[in-house]
Design a protein around this motif. Structure first.
Motif, PDB file in Angstrom:
ATOM      1  N   ARG A 181     116.798  41.045  58.150  1.00  0.00           N
ATOM      2  CA  ARG A 181     117.791  42.125  58.262  1.00  0.00           C
ATOM      3  C   ARG A 181     117.683  42.852  59.603  1.00  0.00           C
ATOM      4  N   GLU A 182     116.457  42.947  60.127  1.00  0.00           N
ATOM      5  CA  GLU A 182     116.257  43.720  61.357  1.00  0.00           C
ATOM      6  C   GLU A 182     116.459  42.898  62.630  1.00  0.00           C
ATOM      7  N   TYR A 183     116.211  41.605  62.554  1.00  0.00           N
ATOM      8  CA  TYR A 183     116.228  40.778  63.767  1.00  0.00           C
ATOM      9  C   TYR A 183     117.237  39.639  63.698  1.00  0.00           C
ATOM     10  N   GLY A 184     118.219  39.764  62.837  1.00  0.00           N
ATOM     11  CA  GLY A 184     119.304  38.798  62.808  1.00  0.00           C
ATOM     12  C   GLY A 184     120.392  39.170  63.801  1.00  0.00           C
ATOM     13  N   VAL A 185     121.272  38.216  64.073  1.00  0.00           N
ATOM     14  CA  VAL A 185     122.378  38.435  65.016  1.00  0.00           C
ATOM     15  C   VAL A 185     123.576  38.963  64.234  1.00  0.00           C
ATOM     16  N   VAL A 186     124.104  40.103  64.666  1.00  0.00           N
ATOM     17  CA  VAL A 186     125.279  40.704  64.043  1.00  0.00           C
ATOM     18  C   VAL A 186     126.427  40.665  65.055  1.00  0.00           C
ATOM     19  N   SER A 187     127.545  40.115  64.655  1.00  0.00           N
ATOM     20  CA  SER A 187     128.683  39.950  65.557  1.00  0.00           C
ATOM     21  C   SER A 187     129.141  41.284  66.129  1.00  0.00           C
ATOM     22  N   GLY A 188     129.237  41.343  67.457  1.00  0.00           N
ATOM     23  CA  GLY A 188     129.747  42.516  68.142  1.00  0.00           C
ATOM     24  C   GLY A 188     128.756  43.639  68.323  1.00  0.00           C
ATOM     25  N   ASP A 189     127.558  43.511  67.751  1.00  0.00           N
ATOM     26  CA  ASP A 189     126.548  44.564  67.869  1.00  0.00           C
ATOM     27  C   ASP A 189     125.668  44.274  69.086  1.00  0.00           C
ATOM     28  N   ILE A 190     125.841  45.070  70.140  1.00  0.00           N
ATOM     29  CA  ILE A 190     125.111  44.819  71.386  1.00  0.00           C
ATOM     30  C   ILE A 190     123.600  44.900  71.175  1.00  0.00           C
ATOM     31  N   ALA A 191     123.161  45.741  70.262  1.00  0.00           N
ATOM     32  CA  ALA A 191     121.729  45.910  70.026  1.00  0.00           C
ATOM     33  C   ALA A 191     121.082  44.637  69.488  1.00  0.00           C
ATOM     34  N   THR A 192     121.864  43.741  68.910  1.00  0.00           N
ATOM     35  CA  THR A 192     121.297  42.510  68.337  1.00  0.00           C
ATOM     36  C   THR A 192     121.334  41.328  69.303  1.00  0.00           C
ATOM     37  N   LEU A 193     121.850  41.529  70.513  1.00  0.00           N
ATOM     38  CA  LEU A 193     121.896  40.412  71.466  1.00  0.00           C
ATOM     39  C   LEU A 193     120.504  39.832  71.759  1.00  0.00           C
ATOM     40  N   PRO A 194     119.460  40.652  71.953  1.00  0.00           N
ATOM     41  CA  PRO A 194     118.134  40.059  72.162  1.00  0.00           C
ATOM     42  C   PRO A 194     117.632  39.260  70.967  1.00  0.00           C
ATOM     43  N   ASP A 195     118.195  39.531  69.780  1.00  0.00           N
ATOM     44  CA  ASP A 195     117.759  38.827  68.569  1.00  0.00           C
ATOM     45  C   ASP A 195     118.250  37.388  68.532  1.00  0.00           C
ATOM     46  N   ILE A 196     119.034  36.991  69.520  1.00  0.00           N
ATOM     47  CA  ILE A 196     119.439  35.583  69.628  1.00  0.00           C
ATOM     48  C   ILE A 196     118.206  34.683  69.718  1.00  0.00           C
ATOM     49  N   ILE A 197     117.145  35.190  70.333  1.00  0.00           N
ATOM     50  CA  ILE A 197     115.921  34.400  70.493  1.00  0.00           C
ATOM     51  C   ILE A 197     115.082  34.410  69.216  1.00  0.00           C
TER      52      ILE A 197
END
Length: 249
Positions: free
Chosen positions: A58-74
Protein backbone atom coordinates in the motif's frame (compact mmCIF):
# COMPACT_ATOMS: atom_id res chain seq x y z
CA UNK A 1 1.54 -6.48 -11.74
CA UNK A 2 -1.75 -6.00 -9.96
CA UNK A 3 -3.60 -3.74 -7.64
CA UNK A 4 -5.62 -4.61 -4.53
CA UNK A 5 -7.90 -7.53 -5.24
CA UNK A 6 -6.09 -8.35 -8.48
CA UNK A 7 -4.62 -11.79 -8.91
CA UNK A 8 -1.24 -12.77 -10.30
CA UNK A 9 -0.18 -12.34 -13.90
CA UNK A 10 -1.30 -15.84 -14.98
CA UNK A 11 -2.06 -19.24 -13.63
CA UNK A 12 -0.71 -22.16 -13.36
CA UNK A 13 25.76 -18.19 -33.35
CA UNK A 14 26.65 -21.05 -34.52
CA UNK A 15 30.31 -21.94 -34.47
CA UNK A 16 31.04 -21.49 -30.77
CA UNK A 17 34.65 -22.16 -29.91
CA UNK A 18 35.95 -23.59 -26.63
CA UNK A 19 36.78 -20.16 -25.24
CA UNK A 20 33.31 -18.83 -26.12
CA UNK A 21 31.63 -21.89 -24.60
CA UNK A 22 33.64 -21.51 -21.40
CA UNK A 23 32.69 -17.86 -21.12
CA UNK A 24 29.03 -18.69 -21.77
CA UNK A 25 29.05 -21.28 -18.98
CA UNK A 26 30.62 -18.78 -16.60
CA UNK A 27 27.98 -16.16 -17.44
CA UNK A 28 25.21 -18.75 -17.08
CA UNK A 29 26.51 -19.65 -13.63
CA UNK A 30 26.47 -15.99 -12.61
CA UNK A 31 22.99 -15.58 -14.08
CA UNK A 32 21.71 -18.51 -12.03
CA UNK A 33 22.99 -17.06 -8.76
CA UNK A 34 21.74 -13.57 -9.64
CA UNK A 35 18.21 -14.85 -10.26
CA UNK A 36 18.33 -17.09 -7.20
CA UNK A 37 19.35 -14.12 -5.08
CA UNK A 38 16.70 -11.89 -6.65
CA UNK A 39 13.95 -14.41 -5.90
CA UNK A 40 15.24 -14.83 -2.36
CA UNK A 41 14.95 -11.06 -1.82
CA UNK A 42 11.44 -11.00 -3.29
CA UNK A 43 10.30 -13.80 -0.98
CA UNK A 44 11.90 -12.19 2.09
CA UNK A 45 10.10 -8.96 1.26
CA UNK A 46 6.87 -10.93 0.90
CA UNK A 47 7.32 -12.42 4.37
CA UNK A 48 7.77 -8.95 5.87
CA UNK A 49 4.91 -7.59 3.77
CA UNK A 50 2.57 -10.39 4.87
CA UNK A 51 3.53 -9.93 8.52
CA UNK A 52 2.61 -6.24 8.24
CA UNK A 53 -0.73 -6.97 6.51
CA UNK A 54 0.66 -5.86 3.12
CA UNK A 55 1.42 -2.35 4.30
CA UNK A 56 4.48 -2.27 2.02
CA UNK A 57 2.29 -2.83 -1.03
CA UNK A 58 0.00 0.00 0.00
CA UNK A 59 2.85 2.39 0.79
CA UNK A 60 5.27 1.62 -2.05
CA UNK A 61 3.00 0.74 -4.95
CA UNK A 62 2.62 2.87 -8.07
CA UNK A 63 -0.52 5.03 -8.12
CA UNK A 64 -1.52 6.59 -11.44
CA UNK A 65 -0.98 10.34 -11.52
CA UNK A 66 0.47 10.52 -8.01
CA UNK A 67 3.87 12.21 -8.31
CA UNK A 68 4.90 10.98 -4.86
CA UNK A 69 4.76 7.37 -6.08
CA UNK A 70 7.08 7.86 -9.07
CA UNK A 71 10.15 6.62 -7.12
CA UNK A 72 8.12 3.52 -6.23
CA UNK A 73 8.51 2.37 -9.83
CA UNK A 74 11.73 0.72 -8.64
CA UNK A 75 10.28 -0.87 -5.48
CA UNK A 76 6.96 -2.09 -6.94
CA UNK A 77 8.42 -5.18 -8.72
CA UNK A 78 9.58 -6.54 -5.34
CA UNK A 79 6.08 -6.38 -3.81
CA UNK A 80 3.00 -8.57 -4.16
CA UNK A 81 -0.55 -8.70 -2.83
CA UNK A 82 -0.84 -12.36 -1.83
CA UNK A 83 0.93 -15.69 -1.71
CA UNK A 84 -0.86 -16.76 -4.88
CA UNK A 85 0.39 -13.60 -6.56
CA UNK A 86 4.05 -14.22 -5.76
CA UNK A 87 3.81 -17.96 -6.47
CA UNK A 88 2.42 -17.39 -9.97
CA UNK A 89 5.21 -14.90 -10.72
CA UNK A 90 8.20 -16.77 -9.26
CA UNK A 91 8.58 -19.53 -11.87
CA UNK A 92 8.33 -17.34 -15.00
CA UNK A 93 10.48 -14.68 -13.34
CA UNK A 94 13.31 -17.13 -12.74
CA UNK A 95 13.11 -18.81 -16.18
CA UNK A 96 12.91 -15.66 -18.29
CA UNK A 97 15.27 -13.76 -16.02
CA UNK A 98 17.90 -16.49 -16.34
CA UNK A 99 17.56 -16.60 -20.13
CA UNK A 100 17.87 -12.82 -20.26
CA UNK A 101 20.93 -12.78 -17.98
CA UNK A 102 23.05 -15.67 -19.22
CA UNK A 103 24.60 -13.55 -21.99
CA UNK A 104 25.89 -11.00 -19.49
CA UNK A 105 24.81 -9.98 -16.01
CA UNK A 106 25.83 -6.32 -16.44
CA UNK A 107 23.64 -5.97 -19.51
CA UNK A 108 20.85 -7.76 -17.65
CA UNK A 109 20.93 -5.24 -14.80
CA UNK A 110 20.57 -2.38 -17.28
CA UNK A 111 17.71 -4.22 -18.97
CA UNK A 112 15.96 -4.76 -15.62
CA UNK A 113 16.13 -1.06 -14.79
CA UNK A 114 14.79 -0.13 -18.23
CA UNK A 115 11.88 -2.59 -17.99
CA UNK A 116 10.97 -1.49 -14.46
CA UNK A 117 10.87 2.14 -15.62
CA UNK A 118 8.82 1.53 -18.78
CA UNK A 119 6.36 -0.74 -16.99
CA UNK A 120 5.94 1.66 -14.09
CA UNK A 121 5.58 4.73 -16.28
CA UNK A 122 2.89 3.15 -18.43
CA UNK A 123 0.95 2.32 -15.26
CA UNK A 124 1.55 5.79 -13.82
CA UNK A 125 0.33 7.58 -16.95
CA UNK A 126 -2.54 5.38 -18.11
CA UNK A 127 -3.88 3.24 -15.25
CA UNK A 128 -7.37 4.18 -14.05
CA UNK A 129 -8.47 4.34 -10.46
CA UNK A 130 -6.72 5.15 -7.21
CA UNK A 131 -5.06 1.74 -6.73
CA UNK A 132 -1.53 0.71 -5.83
CA UNK A 133 0.00 -1.45 -8.56
CA UNK A 134 2.76 -3.83 -7.55
CA UNK A 135 4.26 -7.12 -8.71
CA UNK A 136 7.05 -8.59 -10.82
CA UNK A 137 4.81 -9.25 -13.83
CA UNK A 138 6.15 -6.23 -15.69
CA UNK A 139 9.69 -7.58 -15.36
CA UNK A 140 8.55 -11.00 -16.57
CA UNK A 141 7.00 -9.57 -19.71
CA UNK A 142 10.08 -7.43 -20.30
CA UNK A 143 12.42 -10.42 -20.02
CA UNK A 144 10.10 -12.43 -22.27
CA UNK A 145 10.12 -9.79 -25.01
CA UNK A 146 13.88 -9.41 -24.71
CA UNK A 147 14.54 -13.15 -24.99
CA UNK A 148 12.25 -13.54 -28.00
CA UNK A 149 13.94 -10.90 -30.20
CA UNK A 150 17.48 -10.67 -28.77
CA UNK A 151 18.91 -13.25 -31.15
CA UNK A 152 17.63 -11.34 -34.17
CA UNK A 153 19.33 -8.09 -33.13
CA UNK A 154 22.53 -9.85 -32.00
CA UNK A 155 22.57 -12.09 -35.11
CA UNK A 156 23.16 -15.07 -32.87
CA UNK A 157 21.74 -18.41 -34.00
CA UNK A 158 21.38 -20.05 -30.59
CA UNK A 159 19.60 -17.04 -29.08
CA UNK A 160 17.33 -16.84 -32.12
CA UNK A 161 16.33 -20.48 -31.70
CA UNK A 162 15.70 -19.91 -27.97
CA UNK A 163 13.52 -16.93 -28.86
CA UNK A 164 11.47 -18.97 -31.33
CA UNK A 165 10.91 -21.74 -28.77
CA UNK A 166 9.94 -19.28 -26.02
CA UNK A 167 7.59 -17.38 -28.33
CA UNK A 168 5.87 -20.59 -29.42
CA UNK A 169 5.64 -21.98 -25.88
CA UNK A 170 4.50 -18.86 -24.03
CA UNK A 171 2.56 -16.87 -26.61
CA UNK A 172 -0.52 -17.24 -24.41
CA UNK A 173 1.10 -14.75 -22.01
CA UNK A 174 0.24 -11.95 -24.40
CA UNK A 175 -3.44 -12.38 -23.60
CA UNK A 176 -2.86 -10.59 -20.28
CA UNK A 177 -1.05 -7.71 -21.97
CA UNK A 178 -4.18 -6.48 -23.74
CA UNK A 179 -7.29 -4.74 -22.37
CA UNK A 180 -10.08 -6.83 -20.90
CA UNK A 181 -8.26 -9.12 -18.49
CA UNK A 182 -10.07 -8.78 -15.14
CA UNK A 183 -8.07 -8.27 -11.97
CA UNK A 184 -4.73 -7.80 -13.78
CA UNK A 185 -2.75 -4.68 -14.57
CA UNK A 186 -2.44 -5.34 -18.28
CA UNK A 187 -0.84 -1.91 -18.69
CA UNK A 188 2.05 -2.97 -16.47
CA UNK A 189 2.51 -6.07 -18.60
CA UNK A 190 2.37 -4.09 -21.82
CA UNK A 191 4.82 -1.50 -20.51
CA UNK A 192 7.24 -4.24 -19.48
CA UNK A 193 6.97 -5.90 -22.88
CA UNK A 194 7.73 -2.61 -24.62
CA UNK A 195 10.78 -2.13 -22.40
CA UNK A 196 12.05 -5.64 -23.15
CA UNK A 197 11.73 -5.18 -26.90
CA UNK A 198 13.45 -1.80 -26.70
CA UNK A 199 16.17 -3.30 -24.49
CA UNK A 200 16.94 -5.96 -27.09
CA UNK A 201 17.82 -3.13 -29.48
CA UNK A 202 19.53 -0.83 -26.99
CA UNK A 203 21.70 -3.57 -25.45
CA UNK A 204 22.41 -5.45 -28.69
CA UNK A 205 25.92 -6.58 -29.57
CA UNK A 206 27.67 -3.96 -31.64
CA UNK A 207 30.26 -5.74 -33.72
CA UNK A 208 32.94 -3.38 -35.08
CA UNK A 209 33.28 -3.42 -38.84
CA UNK A 210 36.55 -4.99 -39.82
CA UNK A 211 38.60 -3.36 -42.58
CA UNK A 212 39.02 -5.42 -45.72
CA UNK A 213 42.38 -6.90 -46.66
CA UNK A 214 44.87 -9.19 -44.92
CA UNK A 215 45.64 -8.72 -41.24
CA UNK A 216 49.14 -9.37 -39.87
CA UNK A 217 49.45 -11.69 -36.91
CA UNK A 218 51.46 -10.50 -33.88
CA UNK A 219 55.18 -10.55 -34.62
CA UNK A 220 54.80 -10.53 -38.40
CA UNK A 221 54.71 -7.79 -40.99
CA UNK A 222 53.02 -7.66 -44.34
CA UNK A 223 55.19 -7.27 -47.45
CA UNK A 224 55.27 -3.86 -49.01
CA UNK A 225 52.82 -3.52 -51.89
CA UNK A 226 54.30 -3.84 -55.34
CA UNK A 227 54.29 -0.63 -57.35
CA UNK A 228 53.97 -0.84 -61.13
CA UNK A 229 56.83 0.30 -63.34
CA UNK A 230 55.99 3.86 -64.35
CA UNK A 231 57.56 3.33 -67.84
CA UNK A 232 55.62 1.06 -70.20
CA UNK A 233 57.61 -1.93 -71.53
CA UNK A 234 59.31 -1.47 -74.94
CA UNK A 235 58.16 -4.28 -77.29
CA UNK A 236 61.53 -4.07 -79.21
CA UNK A 237 63.75 -4.28 -76.16
CA UNK A 238 64.29 -8.06 -76.39
CA UNK A 239 65.06 -7.84 -80.12
CA UNK A 240 67.64 -5.07 -79.62
CA UNK A 241 69.30 -7.08 -76.85
CA UNK A 242 69.66 -10.17 -79.06
CA UNK A 243 71.07 -8.14 -81.96
CA UNK A 244 73.53 -6.47 -79.63
CA UNK A 245 74.73 -9.86 -78.36
CA UNK A 246 75.39 -10.91 -81.95
CA UNK A 247 77.42 -7.75 -82.58
CA UNK A 248 75.03 -6.49 -85.17
CA UNK A 249 74.23 -3.27 -83.28
Amino acid sequence: MSGPGRGGGWGGGAGIGPADAEQMIAEARKAFFVMFGFLAVVWLVQLANFADHYAFSREYGVVSGDIATLPDIISAPFLHWSWAHIESNSGPLFVFGFLAAYRGVTRFLGLSLLVAVTSGLVVWFFERGDVETVGASGLIFGYFGYVVVRGVFDRHLIDTLIGVVMAASFAYMLTVAVPGTPGVSWLGHLGGLIGGLAGAWIFRDRHPRRPSGPHPTPGTTLPAPLTPDPTPPNPRADLHKELGDLGLL
